[in-house]
Design a protein around this motif. Structure first.
Motif, short mmCIF file in Angstrom:
data_model
loop_
_atom_site.label_atom_id
_atom_site.label_comp_id
_atom_site.label_asym_id
_atom_site.label_seq_id
_atom_site.Cartn_x
_atom_site.Cartn_y
_atom_site.Cartn_z
N ASP A 67 1.84 11.01 8.06
CA ASP A 67 0.31 11.15 7.99
C ASP A 67 -0.17 12.56 7.91
O ASP A 67 0.59 13.49 8.59
CB ASP A 67 -0.08 10.41 9.14
CG ASP A 67 -0.55 8.90 8.78
OD1 ASP A 67 -0.29 8.59 7.44
OD2 ASP A 67 -0.61 8.24 9.73
N ASP A 121 0.83 -1.18 -0.12
CA ASP A 121 0.08 -0.14 -0.01
C ASP A 121 0.71 1.21 0.02
O ASP A 121 1.59 1.52 -0.85
CB ASP A 121 -0.99 0.02 1.23
CG ASP A 121 -1.81 -1.05 1.14
OD1 ASP A 121 -2.24 -1.78 -0.05
OD2 ASP A 121 -2.42 -1.81 2.06
N SER A 122 0.69 2.02 1.25
CA SER A 122 1.56 3.38 0.92
C SER A 122 2.85 3.10 1.19
O SER A 122 3.65 4.11 1.08
CB SER A 122 0.80 4.16 2.04
OG SER A 122 1.20 3.55 3.54
N GLU A 181 3.70 10.97 0.49
CA GLU A 181 3.41 9.88 -0.54
C GLU A 181 3.86 8.52 -0.38
O GLU A 181 3.38 7.43 -0.53
CB GLU A 181 3.93 10.50 -1.81
CG GLU A 181 3.19 11.57 -2.53
CD GLU A 181 3.74 12.18 -3.78
OE1 GLU A 181 4.99 11.63 -4.17
OE2 GLU A 181 3.13 13.01 -4.39
N GLY A 221 4.78 7.26 2.84
CA GLY A 221 4.40 6.53 4.17
C GLY A 221 5.26 7.12 5.26
O GLY A 221 4.92 6.15 6.46
#
Length: 143
Positions: free
Chosen positions: A95, A5-6, A90, A92
């Motif tokens: 946040d 994912d991120s 972008e 990770g």
């Protein structure tokens, strides 16, 4: 799994020409959020994070690389600080939290970002820290 994912390109910010500057930004932000002088009652907004990044960019050099003959990509430190903030979001490291009551946006570390930024901060320290009294006593005796 870590790289999903991120976090698929988690270490990408540390592989660019500007890796020393990104590392300095991460260290300074980590010290500001979790260091001895941290203010735990207040989260950092975008302008505060960009100010921290500008301070770090003023300290850190640009590493000479294969495209060193090209002129600088960024016109100002503020522009580079915005780029670093975006790339950290972008990939990770950070946040983006929006408080629904006050509509304020804050930028804390992700759990992974905090865990990987801590060794960068520790590597910059000149003094070794130990957790146990016997280890400290042994270190002192050796010195």
């Amino acid at each position: 799994m870590f790289f999903v994912d991120s976090r698929a390109q988690f270490f990408k910010p540390l592989t660019t020409k500007y890796r020393a500057q990104v590392a300095e930004c991460l260290c300074l932000l980590h010290q500001r959020l979790y260091g001895a002088a941290a203010e735990y009652g207040q989260a950092l907004n975008r302008d505060q994070v960009l100010d921290i990044f500008e301070e770090a960019l003023a300290r850190a050099p640009v590493l000479e690389g294969e495209d060193s003959e090209q002129e600088q990509r960024f016109k100002t430190l503020r522009e580079q600080a915005r780029w670093i903030l975006q790339i950290l979001l972008e990939n990770g490291w950070l946040d983006k939290h929006v408080d629904t009551a006050s509509l304020q946006t804050t930028y804390p570390f992700t759990r992974s970002g905090r865990l990987f930024a801590a060794p960068l901060v520790e590597a910059e320290r000149r003094v070794s820290r130990t957790r146990h009294r016997n280890t400290r006593n042994t270190l002192n005796a050796l010195e």
